[in-house]
Design a protein around this motif. Structure first.
Motif, PDB file in Angstrom:
ATOM      1  N   ALA A 163       0.793  -1.085   0.101  1.00 15.76           N
ATOM      2  CA  ALA A 163       0.003  -0.255  -0.128  1.00 15.76           C
ATOM      3  C   ALA A 163       0.835   1.178  -0.113  1.00 15.76           C
ATOM      4  N   LEU A 164       1.840   1.542   1.314  1.00 14.68           N
ATOM      5  CA  LEU A 164       3.276   2.669   0.950  1.00 14.68           C
ATOM      6  C   LEU A 164       3.839   2.609  -0.530  1.00 14.68           C
ATOM      7  N   ASP A 165       3.446   1.757  -1.703  1.00 17.58           N
ATOM      8  CA  ASP A 165       4.105   1.760  -2.940  1.00 17.58           C
ATOM      9  C   ASP A 165       3.508   2.131  -3.762  1.00 17.58           C
ATOM     10  N   LYS A 166       1.915   1.564  -3.256  1.00 17.29           N
ATOM     11  CA  LYS A 166       1.539   2.517  -4.293  1.00 17.29           C
ATOM     12  C   LYS A 166       0.439   3.558  -3.819  1.00 17.29           C
ATOM     13  N   HIS A 167       0.780   4.532  -2.503  1.00 19.66           N
ATOM     14  CA  HIS A 167       0.190   5.663  -2.661  1.00 19.66           C
ATOM     15  C   HIS A 167       1.025   6.734  -1.250  1.00 19.66           C
ATOM     16  N   GLY A 168       2.476   5.812  -0.910  1.00 19.62           N
ATOM     17  CA  GLY A 168       2.856   6.396  -0.018  1.00 19.62           C
ATOM     18  C   GLY A 168       4.030   7.641  -0.966  1.00 19.62           C
ATOM     19  N   GLY A 169       3.767   7.691  -2.097  1.00 21.74           N
ATOM     20  CA  GLY A 169       4.409   9.004  -3.202  1.00 21.74           C
ATOM     21  C   GLY A 169       5.998   8.691  -3.234  1.00 21.74           C
ATOM     22  N   GLY A 170       6.729   7.368  -3.287  1.00 20.95           N
ATOM     23  CA  GLY A 170       7.941   7.371  -3.431  1.00 20.95           C
ATOM     24  C   GLY A 170       8.871   6.055  -3.808  1.00 20.95           C
ATOM     25  N   LEU A 171       9.279   5.776  -3.089  1.00 26.49           N
ATOM     26  CA  LEU A 171      10.420   4.530  -2.752  1.00 26.49           C
ATOM     27  C   LEU A 171       8.957   3.169  -2.682  1.00 26.49           C
ATOM     28  N   SER A 172      10.005   2.475  -3.223  1.00 32.92           N
ATOM     29  CA  SER A 172       9.106   1.142  -3.502  1.00 32.92           C
ATOM     30  C   SER A 172       9.258   0.043  -1.984  1.00 32.92           C
ATOM     31  N   ALA A 173       8.064  -0.914  -2.454  1.00 26.78           N
ATOM     32  CA  ALA A 173       8.147  -1.487  -0.861  1.00 26.78           C
ATOM     33  C   ALA A 173       9.157  -2.290  -0.533  1.00 26.78           C
ATOM     34  N   ASP A 174       9.644  -2.554  -1.949  1.00 26.46           N
ATOM     35  CA  ASP A 174      11.836  -2.956  -2.045  1.00 26.46           C
ATOM     36  C   ASP A 174      12.589  -2.559  -1.583  1.00 26.46           C
ATOM     37  N   ALA A 175      12.498  -1.419  -1.475  1.00 24.73           N
ATOM     38  CA  ALA A 175      13.292   0.034  -0.642  1.00 24.73           C
ATOM     39  C   ALA A 175      12.994  -0.398   0.422  1.00 24.73           C
ATOM     40  N   ILE A 176      11.702  -0.561   0.831  1.00 24.09           N
ATOM     41  CA  ILE A 176      11.336   0.311   1.902  1.00 24.09           C
ATOM     42  C   ILE A 176      12.438  -0.705   2.557  1.00 24.09           C
ATOM     43  N   GLU A 177      11.547  -2.007   2.645  1.00 21.74           N
ATOM     44  CA  GLU A 177      12.078  -3.647   2.689  1.00 21.74           C
ATOM     45  C   GLU A 177      13.511  -3.379   3.677  1.00 21.74           C
ATOM     46  N   ALA A 178      14.207  -3.258   2.333  1.00 24.46           N
ATOM     47  CA  ALA A 178      16.030  -3.232   2.931  1.00 24.46           C
ATOM     48  C   ALA A 178      15.726  -2.248   3.282  1.00 24.46           C
ATOM     49  N   PHE A 179      15.019  -1.084   3.143  1.00 24.84           N
ATOM     50  CA  PHE A 179      16.095  -0.108   4.499  1.00 24.84           C
ATOM     51  C   PHE A 179      15.424  -0.323   5.480  1.00 24.84           C
ATOM     52  N   THR A 180      14.321  -0.783   5.702  1.00 22.53           N
ATOM     53  CA  THR A 180      14.351  -0.832   7.765  1.00 22.53           C
ATOM     54  C   THR A 180      15.077  -2.096   8.185  1.00 22.53           C
ATOM     55  N   ARG A 181      15.454  -3.449   7.135  1.00 20.51           N
ATOM     56  CA  ARG A 181      16.344  -4.342   7.383  1.00 20.51           C
ATOM     57  C   ARG A 181      18.001  -3.649   7.893  1.00 20.51           C
ATOM     58  N   ASP A 182      18.477  -3.004   7.134  1.00 18.39           N
ATOM     59  CA  ASP A 182      20.055  -2.364   7.099  1.00 18.39           C
ATOM     60  C   ASP A 182      19.561  -1.096   8.394  1.00 18.39           C
TER      61      ASP A 182
END
Length: 314
Positions: free
Chosen positions: A153-172
């Motif tokens: 939902a963030l990927d589609k409506h959050g206005g920027g970062l993809s779901a993959d990018a957010i997942e990788a970011f939170t892991r790092d």
């Protein structure tokens, strides 16, 4: 004729003045601390990309960095990537069954970050429900399908970062915050570029978290200005492991810039999200032109950000 006491007083004053002149003449230094997803890249090229973006933004305003500035670029991209591989932590989209305690802790952390992001980004429950569909499983942080629905939902409506990018970011970020080994090794890479000379520090994204931790734990550094851009420090899940938070004693002034469309940096570092004294100066006027609203060139290319950095050398 000057007596001995007068002579010693004059000599001491002259020595002090010479010391002040020497200190004032010391060139200030600039340290850029990058974020995640820099593995396999050339640090020389990255440093030039950062420098060029800043120089170009200044040139538009008929400004330029002092010629004597020493720019450092501590590169930890490959080291972080190695730790990610060794950790075996799976992001929500990769999980197919319950895993280790660390895996479950990470999923809970990822869910906490995601829940904060959807609220700040204005993503509705209905939009999350549309991604989750008719799945009968109980919604919660350890249900990876539910967490994945939030991210989609963030990927589609959050206005920027993809779901993959957010997942990788939170892991790092999770690895840096929870692993003493990861944090110590990354901090050591940054510390190699720091010394007791006056230094302006610019941290982007995860790099702002690293910059804050390094400066907080090393109070003897001299940092006239800390600049954080695209910073996630205002996210509660990221702020809490750094508690107790405080204004680093090594820092004189702190300037935080963000794009209100940057999902990672939606929270200002203000009294509600990062309450420290003295308060941090926040600037929300960045219009980051990169595709995800989070890219470094979009931040350093902002005229106000560039000018603020340059004024620190005056």
């Amino acid at each position: 004729m000057i007596n001995r006491r007068t002579f010693l007083t004059l000599a001491s004053a002259i020595a002090c003045m010479r010391g002040m002149k020497a200190e004032a003449a010391t060139p200030l230094r600039l340290v850029f601390i990058h974020g995640r997803s820099q593995q396999g890249l050339d640090p020389v090229v990255l440093k030039k990309t950062w420098s060029d973006a800043l120089i170009s933004a200044l040139a538009i305003q008929n400004l330029k960095l002092p010629a004597s500035i020493d720019i450092e670029f501590p590169y930890y991209g490959d080291a972080l990537d190695k730790f990610v591989d060794q950790s075996k932590i799976q992001v929500a989209s990769q999980v197919r069954a319950r895993g280790s305690v660390q895996q479950d802790d990470f999923l809970a952390f990822q869910a906490q970050v995601a829940n904060e992001l959807v609220v700040n980004a204005g993503v509705s429950d209905a939009q999350i429900d549309a991604e989750y569909g008719n799945n009968p499983k109980t919604r919660g942080p350890l249900n990876w399908e539910w967490v994945q629905a939030i991210l989609q939902a963030l990927d589609k409506h959050g206005g920027g970062l993809s779901a993959d990018a957010i997942e990788a970011f939170t892991r790092d970020v999770y690895l840096y915050l929870t692993s003493d080994l990861v944090r110590d090794q990354i901090d050591k890479i940054v510390l190699k570029t720091m010394n007791r000379e006056p230094t302006i520090v610019v941290g982007h994204s995860l790099g702002s978290v690293v910059a804050y931790n390094v400066l907080k734990t090393n109070p003897d550094f001299k940092v006239p200005m800390l600049v954080t851009i695209g910073s996630p420090l205002g996210i509660r899940a990221i702020r809490t492991p750094l508690s107790p938070i405080g204004f680093p004693r090594s820092v004189t002034s702190w300037f935080n810039a963000y794009d209100t469309r940057d999902v990672v940096a939606l929270n200002a570092l203000d009294s509600a999200n990062f309450a420290v004294r003295p308060p941090i100066e926040n600037y929300s006027g960045v219009r980051n032109g990169t595709s995800n609203r989070h890219g470094i060139t979009g931040y350093l290319g902002d005229p106000t950000v560039a000018r603020k950095i340059n004024e620190s050398f005056v």
